[in-house]
Design an enzyme around this catalytic site. Sequence first.
Site, mmCIF file in Angstrom:
data_model
loop_
_atom_site.group_PDB
_atom_site.id
_atom_site.type_symbol
_atom_site.label_atom_id
_atom_site.label_comp_id
_atom_site.label_asym_id
_atom_site.label_seq_id
_atom_site.Cartn_x
_atom_site.Cartn_y
_atom_site.Cartn_z
ATOM 1 N N HIS A 1280 34.797 33.562 33.685
ATOM 2 C CA HIS A 1280 35.456 34.191 32.541
ATOM 3 C C HIS A 1280 34.386 34.695 31.581
ATOM 4 O O HIS A 1280 33.428 33.965 31.274
ATOM 5 C CB HIS A 1280 36.366 33.183 31.841
ATOM 6 C CG HIS A 1280 37.119 33.762 30.680
ATOM 7 N ND1 HIS A 1280 38.195 34.604 30.819
ATOM 8 C CD2 HIS A 1280 36.927 33.625 29.340
ATOM 9 C CE1 HIS A 1280 38.640 34.965 29.628
ATOM 10 N NE2 HIS A 1280 37.879 34.370 28.716
ATOM 11 N N ASP A 1316 42.761 29.988 31.689
ATOM 12 C CA ASP A 1316 41.363 29.730 31.341
ATOM 13 C C ASP A 1316 41.187 28.384 30.644
ATOM 14 O O ASP A 1316 40.402 28.240 29.704
ATOM 15 C CB ASP A 1316 40.810 30.858 30.452
ATOM 16 C CG ASP A 1316 40.847 32.214 31.129
ATOM 17 O OD1 ASP A 1316 40.661 32.250 32.357
ATOM 18 O OD2 ASP A 1316 41.070 33.237 30.451
#
Length: 1372
Positions: A1280, A1316
């Site tokens: 990410h 996430d």
Amino acid sequence: MNMSSSSKASLVGGKQLLVIGSGGREHAICWKLSQSERVVKIYALPGSHGIAQVQKCINLSGVNVKDFEAIASWCKKQSIDLVIVGPEDPLSNGLGDALNKAGVRCFGPNKQGAQIEADKKWAKDFMLRHSIPTARYKSFTDMKKAKDFINNAPYKALVVKAAGLAAGKGVVVAANKAEACQAVEEILGQRKFGSAGETVVIEELLVGEEVSVLAFVDTQHAQAMLPAQDHKRLRDGDEGPNTGGMGAYCPCPLIPPDDLERINRAILQKAVNALRQEGIHYCGVLYAGLMLTSDGPKVLEFNCRFGDPETQVILPLLETDLYAVMSACVENRLKEITLEWRKDVSAVGVVMASAGYPEASTKGCIIEGIPANTTNELIFHSGVAVGKSGEYLTNGGRVLIAVALRSDLRKAASVATKMCKGITFVGADAQFRSDIAQKAFKTLKAYAPTLHALSYKDSGVDIDAGDDLVQRIKPLSRGTQRPGVVGGLGGFGGLFRLNELDYKNPVICEAINGVGTKIKLALELKIYESIGYDLVAMCVNDVLESGAEPVAFLDYIACGKLQVPVAAQIVKGMSEGCRAANCALLGGETAEMPSVYEVGKYDVAGYCVGILEAGKELPKFKQYEEGDLLISLPANGLHCAGFHALLKQLEMADTDLSEKCEFSSGSKTLGQELCEPSRIYVNEILSLLRECEIKAISHITTGLLPDVQRIIPPDHEISLDFGDLKIPPIYGWLAAKLRLSTQTLLDNLNCGIGLVLIVPKKCTIWKKLLGSGAKVFGVLKRKLQTCHQKHQIEVRNFVEGLQKLADRFGGLSERNTRTLDEPHQRDLGLELCDAAMTQQRNESYTTKLGRRLTPIPTLYKDPVLVLGTDGVGTKITIAQQTERNGTVGIDLVAMCVNDILCNGAEPLTFSSYYTCGDLVEEMAATITSGIIEGASQAGSSLVETHIAEVPLLYPSDVYDLAGFSLGITEYNRLLPRTDDISEGDVLIGLPSSGVHSNGFSLVHTIMKRAGVTFQDKAPFSNRTFGEEFLTPTRIYVKALLPLIQQGHIKALAHITGGGLTENIPRVLQKNISVQLDATAWNIPPVFGWLAEQGNVTPAEMQRTYNCGLGIILVIAPEHEHTILADLEYSERATRVGVVYKRSNPDEPQVVVKNFKRCLQSVQQLQSKPRKRVAVLISGNGSNLQALIDACRDTSQGVHADVVLVISNKPDVMGIERAQKVGIPAFVVSHKLYAKREDFDAEVSRILMEYKVDLVCLAGFMRILSEKFVRQWKGRLVNIHPSLLPKHPGLKVQRKALEAGDKESGCTVHFVDEGVDTGAIIVQASVPILQNDTEESLTNRIHVAEHFAFPKALRLLAADAVNLCQNGKTSTC
């Protein structure tokens, strides 16, 4: 025989076999074959009573065992499926050939293959041809020569063998020379073994334990059986005479499984490959009698059949169907068979022999007490007959063997011995040993490390000798110092400060040269100093051609074994040459390469840097005028030209070089005259250059005419007149004695002229050199179309002068004159350098003679030239053996430029020296292309490639390389700044790409011990050993030069020869030490493999190899953040240690903590399967590429492979990336699935089909279902582009900028059901700059991602990080 079982077997295709032989070995073979369900009947010829008692077995009568045609015919009629030959005699006499010819399958080699046992001389030569480790040896048919050899051999030549077959008794291991000579007399003189002893083989006495390793083989593969140890001597304690074998045990614990695998590769498989290469069809058993020496196993002998008594203890442990194995061998499909053995069981066999054995045998004695065979207690008959009443009788030397199987070796030995004690030979005592297998008990503990720890010295390279040489030559170097020299020997490069010279616009001229074949003669005559003087002369005189003043010199010395006194004398000659030329000897490189050069063989290369004023370059063809004078200066002798052809001609003429020279008035020998050192012309020419407008200079190195030709442009011509010149007498002698033509002398030798120059016709300054022998040799003329010479260069009065000299020695020959076929490679070198023109720095330009000159860049105000030299060591032999020569040129450049970088230098130019036995232009071009690539990576220009073909020094397929790099730096930026290094300073390490180019002699030794070749697949990667070891050395110039110029670096240490522990101290003062932490960097798996296979100690690894660190920076702690910001992601740099004060001068200056533990972790990881990785993408796939590259770059230590790529979108770049490197790639379009779960299920199906261990999401723009995430939990990771938990989701760069964050970055994390929110594995931060945009920040984060994702994968693949039940990460 049980007929019902036979009939049943016949219905399903039961096999009938024939076993040739009658001894205990054949009894054991029949016994084991009878256990096969596929076998219905076994015939034995001639067989024995014991064999006849085995189920399914019948003795065959009515066929003569020596009539091979009859045997083949009977087999055809009887439909025999397979013939198994026990003894060696029938095989060596051609039974296998007869059977094969008749179409009958034979387990055993043909006659040609059987000579591996039948002809000891052939077998030893075979091992030598194919580098199979064995004892040194010589063979003889003459008794006197054999005995002379024993008494004078350079090793203990105490093993005497009859070359032919002698029933296992033709070997004498003598206790001393007298005993060995006695054995020779018996074998050769008394013909003790008949025709088998017509030749004796005399071998080196090896020290160690003797072990037998037998293998099943077909023409392609070898599969080793369990190792066994035979006992040859008659009595306990290995006393008494040699026998055919008094017992054996199996498995022999002296060879553990790992060593057995190495022996299979290094010896047995290598022998199978070699037999196939020689066109020998071999199948059956290959028996290797080995000596376990401290240098690893060595072959004492090969046998072409099962051993006796080893077979009797090996086969009872075999669980695999013996018939199936043998059938696979003859059908060439052995690789399909897996040998299975009884677990945790040992077999011990004790032989009982009759009285008088081995000299005689007692036959007819009744044998009493033979027990019945059971599962774990067996009696095999060797020499047993049956009397009229059915009683057993002795019928040979070795009568029987008692075999006991137990889980404990000691117990098995005790039971087997007890069985023998219960058996008696009535009327004559039986002989048997009571200590079979005792060797294992006595020696196993002491022998536990079966292979001693290898060191660099074991491979033939002595680092201490190199250090000794440096200390010897330091004073020689100091004696050559002149204005401009900075520092002394021992640094990474030689330093020369130009501002100490009187040049306003200095231009650099460089020359590189060798001494050709002259070195061979000088070495043979032990005239070492002249070699060094010649080398300097060749280089400094070449520099003069451009009008330059020689100021600095480097040497390269290569050898098979560094003999310090010899090398020191060579360097002494160099120092004398440098003093004569007022040229500083700044340093050099000594390369000890035992796999390239024989002991006592050397080669040398020299490199000279000269300086001239801009605008003063020579030649000046445009200034030539009619009437200009060609002035000659005399040579000192032949100098260095023509020696290859001359030595060949002298050898053909059977000339004794040690005799007094005929053409000299002194007492010198012919060899000494030929070795007269070359003349150095520096002082005379430089004085002329200062006072006279010299227009051209030519150094006569190739031959008089070709070298004069170089300075005569096409529109000019000249006549060379020898009328006023004194031709040296040697030329008259050569012309007369060798019948050399005058033209070949002019073309290939200097003919008494060492240097010529062209001066203006009105110049008289040159006459100052009349005392030095200067003469007008010719007058320059312009070519006229209407009237010109027949040849551009004509020669007058040479023949006449030569005739007068030759008359003393028989005169000139008008017929059958000879030529000198001297190789000339000057043009090829220039041509190859021309290929580098597009890579040249802007400053460089080329003279009319093809020499490239380099002006000093104007940005340097106080320039220091930095000179470095190196080679690539025995890494080049890997390139030669694998025919992969394209990258060693990069290595050559890297080794040199990284060295001069350590002095803070920017590389300017590069020169290479390429010498070989047989010049192949294509190979030279390939190597040079690598040099050009390396020079380009370093930002330097290739200015010269010197090529020398020296067939009298190098084998035809061997070459060597040396490189010379010239760099430049400001005086105030010179490194290392040792005075500034203090406690608390930080060490930053940049990773190596692997072994780089040092320690390869030890690599070769370890490879040999491990039994692998460079064509074999490396167990620590998906590439071959050759591909791994030929990975090019990293060049660090572009990464580090900007930081050097910023002044942030105090010192750099290039980790080359000497490894970590000897290179870092080169930049430290004596009161400073450093501590490295091996947990801070990745040790590439190749070092773990080398350490394990060679049993190399951690200290020796650190002293020999870079261990994963290619270069180390010493910086102040306040610069650590800045340096790592520049290097961490792009170069994978890391902080690896600190500087501290050295409290005790006896303490090491380099301490590496945690090294052994990290090395062991690397080794342990290699024993585990590599993780199989799938990457899911939706677009470009740049992170995919980073993962692929990391997995394929062994130096990064990622124990995983990307085996699958899945994209949810077609036609994206990521798919192309995968396909380009052969990775299966699938498009699973989400648009084809109504439900997300269905899409995920299809993806999961493909993942499972490819047996994927880890799944990496790299720009995969799909939200995965909870079911998929749970299924792959702990094995599913994502990257990410933010520092989570900050800014999850999309458009994170915009969020970071809008929030006013000071830093951003990326996070690799486990995927869970949230967005996430998974546990973090690795993060990499990126500072947000004042003017950052989303695009600029994104681009910098991409760089961090390409660092972080592979790092995370490395941790995951090593199981160093895992997802715990609580959803957090745990580290190991």
